[in-house]
Design a protein around this motif. Structure first.
Motif, PDB file in Angstrom:
ATOM      1  N   THR A   5      15.404   2.279   3.692  1.00 51.76           N
ATOM      2  CA  THR A   5      15.377   3.402   4.636  1.00 51.76           C
ATOM      3  C   THR A   5      14.015   3.567   5.310  1.00 51.76           C
ATOM      4  N   ARG A   6      13.027   2.805   4.861  1.00 55.44           N
ATOM      5  CA  ARG A   6      11.689   2.823   5.476  1.00 55.44           C
ATOM      6  C   ARG A   6      11.274   1.368   5.660  1.00 55.44           C
ATOM      7  N   ILE A   7      11.323   0.913   6.915  1.00 56.33           N
ATOM      8  CA  ILE A   7      11.146  -0.510   7.201  1.00 56.33           C
ATOM      9  C   ILE A   7      10.002  -0.716   8.186  1.00 56.33           C
ATOM     10  N   GLY A  73      -6.215   0.405  12.183  1.00 57.41           N
ATOM     11  CA  GLY A  73      -6.663   1.752  11.851  1.00 57.41           C
ATOM     12  C   GLY A  73      -5.714   2.553  10.994  1.00 57.41           C
ATOM     13  N   TRP A  74      -4.509   2.021  10.769  1.00 56.88           N
ATOM     14  CA  TRP A  74      -3.515   2.783  10.003  1.00 56.88           C
ATOM     15  C   TRP A  74      -2.481   1.908   9.292  1.00 56.88           C
ATOM     16  N   ARG A  75      -2.749   0.637   9.186  1.00 54.69           N
ATOM     17  CA  ARG A  75      -1.811  -0.304   8.571  1.00 54.69           C
ATOM     18  C   ARG A  75      -1.437   0.109   7.144  1.00 54.69           C
ATOM     19  N   ASP A  76      -2.380   0.701   6.438  1.00 58.16           N
ATOM     20  CA  ASP A  76      -2.149   1.114   5.058  1.00 58.16           C
ATOM     21  C   ASP A  76      -1.030   2.151   4.924  1.00 58.16           C
ATOM     22  N   LEU A  77      -0.811   2.957   5.946  1.00 56.73           N
ATOM     23  CA  LEU A  77       0.177   4.037   5.851  1.00 56.73           C
ATOM     24  C   LEU A  77       1.605   3.509   5.714  1.00 56.73           C
ATOM     25  N   PRO A  78       2.096   2.678   6.655  1.00 54.61           N
ATOM     26  CA  PRO A  78       3.459   2.173   6.455  1.00 54.61           C
ATOM     27  C   PRO A  78       3.564   1.250   5.242  1.00 54.61           C
ATOM     28  N   LEU A  79       2.519   0.499   4.950  1.00 55.34           N
ATOM     29  CA  LEU A  79       2.585  -0.377   3.771  1.00 55.34           C
ATOM     30  C   LEU A  79       2.691   0.432   2.483  1.00 55.34           C
ATOM     31  N   ARG A  81       4.300   3.194   2.115  1.00 56.92           N
ATOM     32  CA  ARG A  81       5.573   3.910   2.021  1.00 56.92           C
ATOM     33  C   ARG A  81       6.811   3.050   2.279  1.00 56.92           C
ATOM     34  N   ALA A  82       6.632   1.868   2.800  1.00 51.35           N
ATOM     35  CA  ALA A  82       7.791   1.048   3.185  1.00 51.35           C
ATOM     36  C   ALA A  82       8.618   0.635   1.971  1.00 51.35           C
ATOM     37  N   ASP A  83       9.935   0.626   2.162  1.00 50.39           N
ATOM     38  CA  ASP A  83      10.864   0.033   1.191  1.00 50.39           C
ATOM     39  C   ASP A  83      10.936  -1.472   1.404  1.00 50.39           C
ATOM     40  N   LEU A  84      10.631  -1.885   2.639  1.00 52.16           N
ATOM     41  CA  LEU A  84      10.780  -3.289   3.007  1.00 52.16           C
ATOM     42  C   LEU A  84       9.896  -3.605   4.201  1.00 52.16           C
ATOM     43  N   VAL A  85       9.269  -4.767   4.144  1.00 58.11           N
ATOM     44  CA  VAL A  85       8.571  -5.332   5.303  1.00 58.11           C
ATOM     45  C   VAL A  85       9.367  -6.558   5.727  1.00 58.11           C
ATOM     46  N   VAL A  86       9.728  -6.593   6.982  1.00 58.76           N
ATOM     47  CA  VAL A  86      10.411  -7.759   7.546  1.00 58.76           C
ATOM     48  C   VAL A  86       9.394  -8.461   8.433  1.00 58.76           C
ATOM     49  N   GLY A  87       8.985  -9.651   8.016  1.00 61.86           N
ATOM     50  CA  GLY A  87       7.985 -10.411   8.746  1.00 61.86           C
ATOM     51  C   GLY A  87       8.608 -11.522   9.559  1.00 61.86           C
ATOM     52  N   LEU A  88       8.274 -11.565  10.841  1.00 62.03           N
ATOM     53  CA  LEU A  88       8.738 -12.631  11.724  1.00 62.03           C
ATOM     54  C   LEU A  88       7.629 -13.674  11.772  1.00 62.03           C
ATOM     55  N   GLN A 149       3.411 -10.754   1.137  1.00 60.69           N
ATOM     56  CA  GLN A 149       4.538 -11.267   0.370  1.00 60.69           C
ATOM     57  C   GLN A 149       4.105 -11.680  -1.035  1.00 60.69           C
ATOM     58  N   ALA A 150       2.904 -12.189  -1.176  1.00 62.05           N
ATOM     59  CA  ALA A 150       2.412 -12.655  -2.471  1.00 62.05           C
ATOM     60  C   ALA A 150       1.879 -11.522  -3.351  1.00 62.05           C
ATOM     61  N   ASP A 151       1.732 -10.331  -2.808  1.00 66.22           N
ATOM     62  CA  ASP A 151       1.146  -9.204  -3.535  1.00 66.22           C
ATOM     63  C   ASP A 151       2.234  -8.403  -4.245  1.00 66.22           C
ATOM     64  N   PRO A 152       2.312  -8.498  -5.580  1.00 67.05           N
ATOM     65  CA  PRO A 152       3.369  -7.778  -6.301  1.00 67.05           C
ATOM     66  C   PRO A 152       3.191  -6.261  -6.291  1.00 67.05           C
ATOM     67  N   SER A 153       2.030  -5.767  -5.900  1.00 70.15           N
ATOM     68  CA  SER A 153       1.811  -4.318  -5.898  1.00 70.15           C
ATOM     69  C   SER A 153       2.299  -3.659  -4.603  1.00 70.15           C
ATOM     70  N   GLY A 154       2.636  -4.467  -3.603  1.00 68.77           N
ATOM     71  CA  GLY A 154       3.087  -3.918  -2.326  1.00 68.77           C
ATOM     72  C   GLY A 154       4.595  -3.874  -2.227  1.00 68.77           C
ATOM     73  N   PRO A 155       5.094  -3.457  -1.067  1.00 68.79           N
ATOM     74  CA  PRO A 155       6.543  -3.426  -0.864  1.00 68.79           C
ATOM     75  C   PRO A 155       7.104  -4.844  -0.779  1.00 68.79           C
ATOM     76  N   PRO A 156       8.412  -4.989  -1.006  1.00 66.53           N
ATOM     77  CA  PRO A 156       9.025  -6.309  -0.826  1.00 66.53           C
ATOM     78  C   PRO A 156       8.839  -6.783   0.619  1.00 66.53           C
TER      79      PRO A 156
END
Length: 174
Positions: A5-7, A73-79, A81-88, A149-156
């Protein structure tokens, strides 16, 4: 995994972030907040970073959102709280080719990008051209996605290296 729900959709300029965000918003019935609308005022005047951060922070406090980018300046905020990061994570030739075609189309049609802003021949040929930004940012964006993607402490993080792989994933979504 249940439907996120937070992408955060991430990638280099021209990869297709906004197009994917719009598709995900429709498919998952989530609100999409186009980052360009939040960062640029008319006349290509950049919103001050502190105000950008405040705007993004307000969105990220919500339970449901899609953002189509994340900047210094704000990348940390969505990272955070995100449930998922979709990287292209497409090859440079693919994203640059898409960017070039999109830029030429926008020049020819006068299509509005955000808040009344449009691309012009002068902007495309300048040192601040989005085409130049792509070349400069490609490697950093790719390294950043792969580190997330390699960081287990972040979102999937799901990285897609081809549009076909992305389409397969989208087809499997609820």
């Amino acid at each position: 995994m249940s439907a996120p729900t937070r992408i955060l959709v991430y990638g280099v300029y021209g990869a297709g972030k906004s197009t994917l965000a719009a598709r995900l918003a429709e498919r998952l019935r989530l609100p999409w907040y186009p980052v360009d609308d939040l960062l640029w005022r008319p006349g290509w005047v950049e919103v001050p970073v502190a105000q950008q951060r405040s705007r993004i922070e307000e969105i990220c406090r919500r339970d449901r959102w899609i953002l189509d980018g994340a900047y210094h300046g704000w990348r940390d905020l969505p990272l955070g709280r995100a449930d998922l990061v979709v990287g292209l994570d497409y090859p440079r030739w693919r994203s640059f080719g898409r960017l070039l075609r999109r830029t030429l189309r926008r020049l020819a049609t006068g299509e509005e990008i955000c808040n009344g802003n449009r691309e012009s021949l002068g902007s495309v040929l300048s040192r601040d051209s989005i085409l130049v930004w792509h070349v400069a940012a490609f490697g950093r964006a790719r390294r950043r996605m792969r580190a997330w993607q390699a960081d287990p402490s972040g979102p999937p993080v799901l990285l897609f290296r081809s549009p076909a792989a992305l389409e397969d994933w989208l087809a499997a979504l609820p």
